[in-house]
Design an enzyme around this catalytic site. Structure first.
Site, PDB file in Angstrom:
ATOM      1  N   ASP A  22       0.794  -1.229   0.000  1.00 23.14           N
ATOM      2  CA  ASP A  22       0.000   0.000   0.000  1.00 23.14           C
ATOM      3  C   ASP A  22       0.829   1.282   0.000  1.00 23.14           C
ATOM      4  O   ASP A  22       1.796   1.408   0.775  1.00 23.14           O
ATOM      5  CB  ASP A  22      -0.871   0.057   1.258  1.00 23.14           C
ATOM      6  CG  ASP A  22      -1.756  -1.150   1.432  1.00 23.14           C
ATOM      7  OD1 ASP A  22      -1.767  -2.021   0.556  1.00 23.14           O
ATOM      8  OD2 ASP A  22      -2.443  -1.205   2.468  1.00 23.14           O
ATOM      9  N   GLU A 196     -10.803  -1.656   3.832  1.00 26.92           N
ATOM     10  CA  GLU A 196      -9.459  -1.182   4.180  1.00 26.92           C
ATOM     11  C   GLU A 196      -9.212   0.183   3.550  1.00 26.92           C
ATOM     12  O   GLU A 196      -9.987   0.665   2.725  1.00 26.92           O
ATOM     13  CB  GLU A 196      -8.395  -2.172   3.691  1.00 26.92           C
ATOM     14  CG  GLU A 196      -8.484  -3.551   4.302  1.00 26.92           C
ATOM     15  CD  GLU A 196      -7.346  -4.457   3.837  1.00 26.92           C
ATOM     16  OE1 GLU A 196      -6.638  -4.983   4.697  1.00 26.92           O
ATOM     17  OE2 GLU A 196      -7.186  -4.631   2.600  1.00 26.92           O
TER      18      GLU A 196
END
Length: 450
Positions: A22, A196
């Protein structure tokens, strides 16, 4: 770091070595775009998470810096965001850069902060960490996104945290003391996978004074191409809670390709743009992508806008204008009949990195036709971008794209609905050594594929 390894992208961000996932802590300060990211310096698979760090002045050329945040007694350093504390609300120093992140230890997740007063080069973790424990023993409680919100004469910090299949909203006067204000979720959108990496920002509609708030959420499973993806909601935010303008069962996807996840946007972008970037991968096969000595890449930075469509207000993405600066040799054709186009026309167009702009008029195309472009085409391998007129669908076929046998989830055809716009289908395509990003009809539909 060299750019000669097999499959190494040439104009997409990758780590010099080892594992990346990420993007984190995207913030702009003193002329630099800061990019932090989930990083495992010990291996090229997911492991003990750190925050890697790089900076750029143009969103294209990145300078790698030392690791910013290391695991500690409170656990691994999971995803999060970063802000500039312009008014020194936290007391860390004038214009301190503050990172807000998830600590993960033994399946327990909580939110913590660290700060830097030297443009992000050296970081100090706050002694009072962790600051926000999980409520009601929620196991998945992570990825804080923080921004400053002006509400009348008062201003305060807002934090979004992903919690299972919902987003929790907190507020704080000083980045240290947080109060839970509201919750959004309860069956909205796609809930097939865990939620998320949330983000929230306000955008104008069609460039007017009218605005909407956009809440974006990474979804761990059930995306259009299978596995992970990013959905978004259009609505209002009053400083404490978000409300969606669409029914609960409306699902809006930011990207219909297989490889767009954990998208985050930059804070304090100097030109007033809302720019985001995502992990160009999918958890279905992320750890076996055949690259070395690194594994993991990010998408192109993209500018975000809102546009009115027959279906309602929708998110529109386009590549950042900085990409114009790396254009090279140019070819151009117009008024070609698609039936007459063959390999000879495009034969001299070769390259591992290409930008293609293609506008197809479809006013007289038979209803059962397919047309498109084959990319990175060799004797046995190619990737196809195509359009099916019968059902007005766009597709990318990577089932013959080369090294595809590392995962049964990889070789496939991914599609998205795309109605002609002014009797035309318009594509803007970026090809790198091991990726394709397709922006269709002005960025109303996007597909990203490794």
């Amino acid at each position: 770091m060299t750019y000669g390894e097999l499959f190494r992208p040439q104009f997409h961000f990758t780590p010099a070595a080892q594992w990346l996932n990420d993007p984190n802590g995207l913030v702009t300060y003193a002329g630099e775009y800061h990019l932090f990211y989930q990083y495992n310096p010990e291996d090229n698979v997911w492991g003990p998470m750190h925050w890697g760090h790089a900076v750029s002045v143009d969103l294209l050329n990145w300078t790698h810096l030392p690791i910013a945040l290391y695991p500690d007694e409170h656990g691994y350093i999971y995803s999060g965001s970063a802000v500039i504390d312009w008014d020194n609300t936290a007391g860390f120093g004038k214009e301190a850069m503050v990172a807000i992140f998830t600590h993960h230890l033994d399946h327990h997740q909580s939110q913590s902060i660290a700060y830097s007063t030297d443009k992000g080069r050296f970081w100090t973790k706050y002694k009072g960490n962790p600051l926000v424990p999980p409520p009601d023993t929620i196991r998945d409680f992570r990825d804080p996104k923080v921004f400053w919100h002006e509400n009348g004469d008062a201003g305060y910090w807002v934090m979004l945290v992903a919690a299972g299949d919902a987003i929790l909203f907190y507020s704080s006067p000083d980045l240290k003391r947080w109060t839970l204000r509201s919750r959004f979720g309860s069956g909205y959108g796609s809930t097939e996978g865990v939620w998320e990496t949330p983000d929230l920002f306000e955008l104008s509609v069609d460039g007017s004074l009218e605005t909407r708030w956009v809440l974006t959420v990474g979804v761990g499973d059930g995306a259009p191409a299978g596995g992970t993806g990013v959905q978004y909601f259009i609505g209002d935010f009053d400083g404490e809670s978000f409300s969606s303008h669409n029914p609960k069962d409306t699902i809006l996807w930011a990207d219909f390709g297989a490889d767009f996840y954990a998208a985050q946007s930059w804070s304090d972008e100097p030109n007033g743009r809302r720019i985001w970037i995502a992990w160009m991968n999918n958890w279905q096969y992320a750890e076996v992508i055949p690259t070395s000595p690194w594994r993991g890449a990010l998408t192109l930075p993209r500018e975000l806008k809102l546009a009115s469509t027959p279906q309602g207000i929708r998110l529109v993405q386009k590549s950042v204008s900085e990409l114009l600066n790396i254009r090279g040799e140019h070819w151009h054709w117009r008024d070609e009949a698609i039936a007459d186009v063959n390999a000879e026309l495009l034969k001299k167009v070769k390259g591992e990195t290409l930008e293609l702009i293609a506008n197809f008029e479809v006013t007289e195309v038979p209803a059962n036709q397919h047309f498109g472009i084959r990319l990175r085409s060799g004797k046995t391998n190619h990737t196809t971008i195509g359009y099916a007129t019968a059902d007005q669908s766009l597709f990318i076929d990577r089932s013959q794209s080369g090294f595809i046998d590392f995962s049964p989830s990889f070789p496939d055809i991914h599609t998205a609905d795309l109605a002609p716009l002014d009797n035309a289908v318009k594509w803007h395509i970026f090809v790198d050594r091991s990726s394709v990003e397709l922006f269709a009809n002005g960025g109303q539909v996007v597909l990203t594929e490794r």
